[in-house]
Motif scaffolding. Sequence first.
Motif, PDB file in Angstrom:
ATOM      1  N   LEU A 239       6.752  47.634  65.608  1.00  0.00           N
ATOM      2  CA  LEU A 239       5.966  47.025  64.539  1.00  0.00           C
ATOM      3  C   LEU A 239       5.501  45.613  64.913  1.00  0.00           C
ATOM      4  O   LEU A 239       4.385  45.204  64.576  1.00  0.00           O
ATOM      5  CB  LEU A 239       6.773  46.993  63.246  1.00  0.00           C
ATOM      6  CG  LEU A 239       6.977  48.356  62.583  1.00  0.00           C
ATOM      7  CD1 LEU A 239       7.857  48.236  61.356  1.00  0.00           C
ATOM      8  CD2 LEU A 239       5.637  48.976  62.193  1.00  0.00           C
ATOM      9  N   GLU A 240       6.356  44.882  65.614  1.00  0.00           N
ATOM     10  CA  GLU A 240       5.967  43.527  66.054  1.00  0.00           C
ATOM     11  C   GLU A 240       4.755  43.589  66.975  1.00  0.00           C
ATOM     12  O   GLU A 240       3.788  42.852  66.830  1.00  0.00           O
ATOM     13  CB  GLU A 240       7.146  42.871  66.778  1.00  0.00           C
ATOM     14  CG  GLU A 240       6.866  41.461  67.243  1.00  0.00           C
ATOM     15  CD  GLU A 240       7.455  40.393  66.328  1.00  0.00           C
ATOM     16  OE1 GLU A 240       7.019  39.240  66.430  1.00  0.00           O
ATOM     17  OE2 GLU A 240       8.334  40.724  65.524  1.00  0.00           O
TER      18      GLU A 240
ATOM     19  N   LEU B 180      15.180  36.821  66.336  1.00  0.00           N
ATOM     20  CA  LEU B 180      14.460  38.096  66.289  1.00  0.00           C
ATOM     21  C   LEU B 180      13.970  38.382  64.874  1.00  0.00           C
ATOM     22  O   LEU B 180      12.810  38.738  64.658  1.00  0.00           O
ATOM     23  CB  LEU B 180      15.374  39.228  66.772  1.00  0.00           C
ATOM     24  CG  LEU B 180      14.830  40.651  66.626  1.00  0.00           C
ATOM     25  CD1 LEU B 180      13.561  40.836  67.443  1.00  0.00           C
ATOM     26  CD2 LEU B 180      15.891  41.668  67.058  1.00  0.00           C
ATOM     27  N   VAL B 181      14.837  38.223  63.897  1.00  0.00           N
ATOM     28  CA  VAL B 181      14.464  38.467  62.504  1.00  0.00           C
ATOM     29  C   VAL B 181      13.388  37.478  62.054  1.00  0.00           C
ATOM     30  O   VAL B 181      12.396  37.847  61.422  1.00  0.00           O
ATOM     31  CB  VAL B 181      15.702  38.378  61.591  1.00  0.00           C
ATOM     32  CG1 VAL B 181      15.305  38.474  60.127  1.00  0.00           C
ATOM     33  CG2 VAL B 181      16.694  39.482  61.940  1.00  0.00           C
ATOM     34  N   GLY B 182      13.565  36.204  62.386  1.00  0.00           N
ATOM     35  CA  GLY B 182      12.574  35.196  62.024  1.00  0.00           C
ATOM     36  C   GLY B 182      11.208  35.482  62.618  1.00  0.00           C
ATOM     37  O   GLY B 182      10.173  35.290  61.963  1.00  0.00           O
ATOM     38  N   SER B 183      11.190  35.968  63.856  1.00  0.00           N
ATOM     39  CA  SER B 183       9.907  36.273  64.502  1.00  0.00           C
ATOM     40  C   SER B 183       9.162  37.382  63.771  1.00  0.00           C
ATOM     41  O   SER B 183       7.931  37.362  63.666  1.00  0.00           O
ATOM     42  CB  SER B 183      10.137  36.678  65.960  1.00  0.00           C
ATOM     43  OG  SER B 183      10.684  37.982  66.068  1.00  0.00           O
ATOM     44  N   MET B 184       9.906  38.361  63.250  1.00  0.00           N
ATOM     45  CA  MET B 184       9.256  39.468  62.547  1.00  0.00           C
ATOM     46  C   MET B 184       8.634  39.006  61.233  1.00  0.00           C
ATOM     47  O   MET B 184       7.539  39.448  60.862  1.00  0.00           O
ATOM     48  CB  MET B 184      10.270  40.588  62.308  1.00  0.00           C
ATOM     49  CG  MET B 184      10.633  41.338  63.575  1.00  0.00           C
ATOM     50  SD  MET B 184      11.685  42.765  63.247  1.00  0.00           S
ATOM     51  CE  MET B 184      13.265  41.960  63.050  1.00  0.00           C
ATOM     52  N   VAL B 185       9.299  38.114  60.524  1.00  0.00           N
ATOM     53  CA  VAL B 185       8.761  37.593  59.268  1.00  0.00           C
ATOM     54  C   VAL B 185       7.488  36.787  59.539  1.00  0.00           C
ATOM     55  O   VAL B 185       6.465  36.956  58.867  1.00  0.00           O
ATOM     56  CB  VAL B 185       9.811  36.739  58.543  1.00  0.00           C
ATOM     57  CG1 VAL B 185       9.210  36.066  57.320  1.00  0.00           C
ATOM     58  CG2 VAL B 185      11.009  37.602  58.137  1.00  0.00           C
TER      59      VAL B 185
ATOM     60  N   LEU C 128       6.384  44.622  58.404  1.00  0.00           N
ATOM     61  CA  LEU C 128       7.266  43.978  59.370  1.00  0.00           C
ATOM     62  C   LEU C 128       8.261  43.045  58.689  1.00  0.00           C
ATOM     63  O   LEU C 128       9.392  42.880  59.150  1.00  0.00           O
ATOM     64  CB  LEU C 128       6.435  43.205  60.397  1.00  0.00           C
ATOM     65  CG  LEU C 128       7.146  42.786  61.683  1.00  0.00           C
ATOM     66  CD1 LEU C 128       7.713  44.003  62.394  1.00  0.00           C
ATOM     67  CD2 LEU C 128       6.205  42.037  62.593  1.00  0.00           C
ATOM     68  N   VAL C 129       7.840  42.424  57.591  1.00  0.00           N
ATOM     69  CA  VAL C 129       8.750  41.547  56.852  1.00  0.00           C
ATOM     70  C   VAL C 129       9.932  42.362  56.316  1.00  0.00           C
ATOM     71  O   VAL C 129      11.092  41.934  56.391  1.00  0.00           O
ATOM     72  CB  VAL C 129       8.005  40.844  55.704  1.00  0.00           C
ATOM     73  CG1 VAL C 129       8.960  39.966  54.902  1.00  0.00           C
ATOM     74  CG2 VAL C 129       6.840  40.008  56.248  1.00  0.00           C
ATOM     75  N   LEU C 130       9.634  43.543  55.793  1.00  0.00           N
ATOM     76  CA  LEU C 130      10.695  44.400  55.266  1.00  0.00           C
ATOM     77  C   LEU C 130      11.626  44.874  56.376  1.00  0.00           C
ATOM     78  O   LEU C 130      12.854  44.942  56.191  1.00  0.00           O
ATOM     79  CB  LEU C 130      10.073  45.608  54.551  1.00  0.00           C
ATOM     80  CG  LEU C 130       9.169  45.275  53.361  1.00  0.00           C
ATOM     81  CD1 LEU C 130       8.579  46.560  52.773  1.00  0.00           C
ATOM     82  CD2 LEU C 130       9.950  44.511  52.290  1.00  0.00           C
TER      83      LEU C 130
ATOM     84  N   PHE D 256      15.708  44.466  56.997  1.00  0.00           N
ATOM     85  CA  PHE D 256      16.551  45.624  57.338  1.00  0.00           C
ATOM     86  C   PHE D 256      17.395  45.334  58.582  1.00  0.00           C
ATOM     87  O   PHE D 256      18.599  45.612  58.617  1.00  0.00           O
ATOM     88  CB  PHE D 256      15.657  46.850  57.571  1.00  0.00           C
ATOM     89  CG  PHE D 256      16.379  48.031  58.160  1.00  0.00           C
ATOM     90  CD1 PHE D 256      17.143  48.870  57.367  1.00  0.00           C
ATOM     91  CD2 PHE D 256      16.280  48.312  59.521  1.00  0.00           C
ATOM     92  CE1 PHE D 256      17.806  49.961  57.908  1.00  0.00           C
ATOM     93  CE2 PHE D 256      16.931  49.396  60.072  1.00  0.00           C
ATOM     94  CZ  PHE D 256      17.700  50.222  59.262  1.00  0.00           C
ATOM     95  N   VAL D 257      16.743  44.783  59.619  1.00  0.00           N
ATOM     96  CA  VAL D 257      17.455  44.477  60.859  1.00  0.00           C
ATOM     97  C   VAL D 257      18.567  43.472  60.608  1.00  0.00           C
ATOM     98  O   VAL D 257      19.676  43.579  61.140  1.00  0.00           O
ATOM     99  CB  VAL D 257      16.466  43.958  61.929  1.00  0.00           C
ATOM    100  CG1 VAL D 257      17.212  43.396  63.134  1.00  0.00           C
ATOM    101  CG2 VAL D 257      15.531  45.077  62.376  1.00  0.00           C
ATOM    102  N   GLN D 258      18.277  42.472  59.786  1.00  0.00           N
ATOM    103  CA  GLN D 258      19.264  41.447  59.469  1.00  0.00           C
ATOM    104  C   GLN D 258      20.527  42.061  58.854  1.00  0.00           C
ATOM    105  O   GLN D 258      21.652  41.636  59.140  1.00  0.00           O
ATOM    106  CB  GLN D 258      18.666  40.426  58.500  1.00  0.00           C
ATOM    107  CG  GLN D 258      19.614  39.352  57.997  1.00  0.00           C
ATOM    108  CD  GLN D 258      20.033  38.382  59.084  1.00  0.00           C
ATOM    109  OE1 GLN D 258      19.218  37.994  59.906  1.00  0.00           O
ATOM    110  NE2 GLN D 258      21.292  37.991  59.084  1.00  0.00           N
ATOM    111  N   LEU D 259      20.341  43.074  58.023  1.00  0.00           N
ATOM    112  CA  LEU D 259      21.465  43.673  57.318  1.00  0.00           C
ATOM    113  C   LEU D 259      22.212  44.722  58.135  1.00  0.00           C
ATOM    114  O   LEU D 259      23.389  44.983  57.897  1.00  0.00           O
ATOM    115  CB  LEU D 259      20.970  44.313  56.009  1.00  0.00           C
ATOM    116  CG  LEU D 259      20.379  43.350  54.962  1.00  0.00           C
ATOM    117  CD1 LEU D 259      19.801  44.144  53.796  1.00  0.00           C
ATOM    118  CD2 LEU D 259      21.437  42.365  54.476  1.00  0.00           C
TER     119      LEU D 259
END
Length: 458
Positions: free
Chosen positions: A32-33, A96-101, A207-209, A213-216
């Motif tokens: 998705l990124e 990684l999570v921050g980059s997706m947001v 991608l934000v969602l 998800f990845v964070q959790l």
Amino acid sequence: MTTSNIAADSQADIPQSKMGRLASASILATALEWFDFLIYSTAAALVFGPLFFPGLGGAGGTIASFATLAVGFVARPLGGIIAGHLGDKYGRKGPLVGSMVVMGLATASIGLLPGYDVIGNWGAVLLIICRLVQGLGVGAQWGGAALLLTEHAPVERRGFFGSLIQMGTIMGVVIGNAFFLIIGLFMGNDEFMAWGWRIPFLSGLLLVLVGIFVQLRIEDTPVFKTLQARSAAAASTGAIQKTPLAKAVRLYWRQILQAAGAFFVVNATFYILISGMLDYGVKRVGLDKTTMLVCVLVAISTQMISIPFFGALSDRIGRRKLYLTGAVLMGLFAFPFFWMVNTGSVAVIIAALIIGFTIHAVMFGPQAALFAEMFPADVRYSGASLGFQLASVFAGGLAPLIMTSLIAATGQSLTVSLYILAMAVLTWVAVYTIRERFQANLHETSEDIRDAKAAAHV
């Protein structure tokens, strides 16, 4: 407990089911990124010229459009620097999570931009700003995703699991091109140019969602957990902790430059194949844009098999040997490639693209494992990300622009073949100078390497 024992225990504790979940989450996030980042390259070839630069005409508008494509690559090293520093200091997962947001919001914003006919040159200015933010996001992403898998993977399958991140990139391209193709099939050119092209960009909000998800769902790597324990022990003794980025540049500048050189022909030919060829096939060979999209889509889909194959092969024969072979093959194929494309035969063009993408996979498959093994644990995110993203500025970001400019100036594809050959030589030299650390202990830090060298000289 020694570092090697820690490594063995950590790897033994990772069940296959956990590796499967981790690989699935990482591939989805990467796909998705890169879908968000690479749909821009398709739109740059097909849409952005007439939409944002109508006054420059055909070739001029395309060159200006590809110039905005290159802008995103300029921001990638900064994203890699920020994420690398944070990733080496606080963990692989957070950046990684921050980059997706960041990427999701920037991509959706592009889908909302008005064109030249509404706000004039401000449309192009806003497009460039959004592209810069996209560059920051994708610059931060690769290192985190690659290290999450390579640092979790069993040592004997590190190349295979690292290649899944590379395959996620290809999934993003396939989904993006398929998106554009489907939209083109169900609407006319006027509708597509007016609003249809915006649909893939607005989907960036997904991608934000996924970031949430990845964070959790995933945890940080065993390597970073070992680093945390060692840092805590050092802090308790009053030892000064050095900045990871500064340490990487000071001690491992040679490896950073080697990594950048290794990625040069890989990154440049990738964007020539997926973006430059769309423009070339339509304007020089005379095919319609739907046909060229199908050709690229069919050919790049084969990398879903070839990238994991060569990643797994590198687990048996080593990364360096495979990479050197790919650089030689890419340099040699640069000339037959255009001879085949210039025939105008769809079947021959697809064959040329498949061969090109397969040679690309010879290098791209083992790359994540090669880069991970080049740097010690405490500077790995910084070093690998910086090498990867430096090459993206001077290779991938400029490749479609250079290709279009060379052909516009000379009218000959031979100049592009020579350009590819020169980059293949650069990559071969860079990889040849890399010291093979096949299946190295990824828990090893720069201090461990220093102590081992000191002991060897006693």
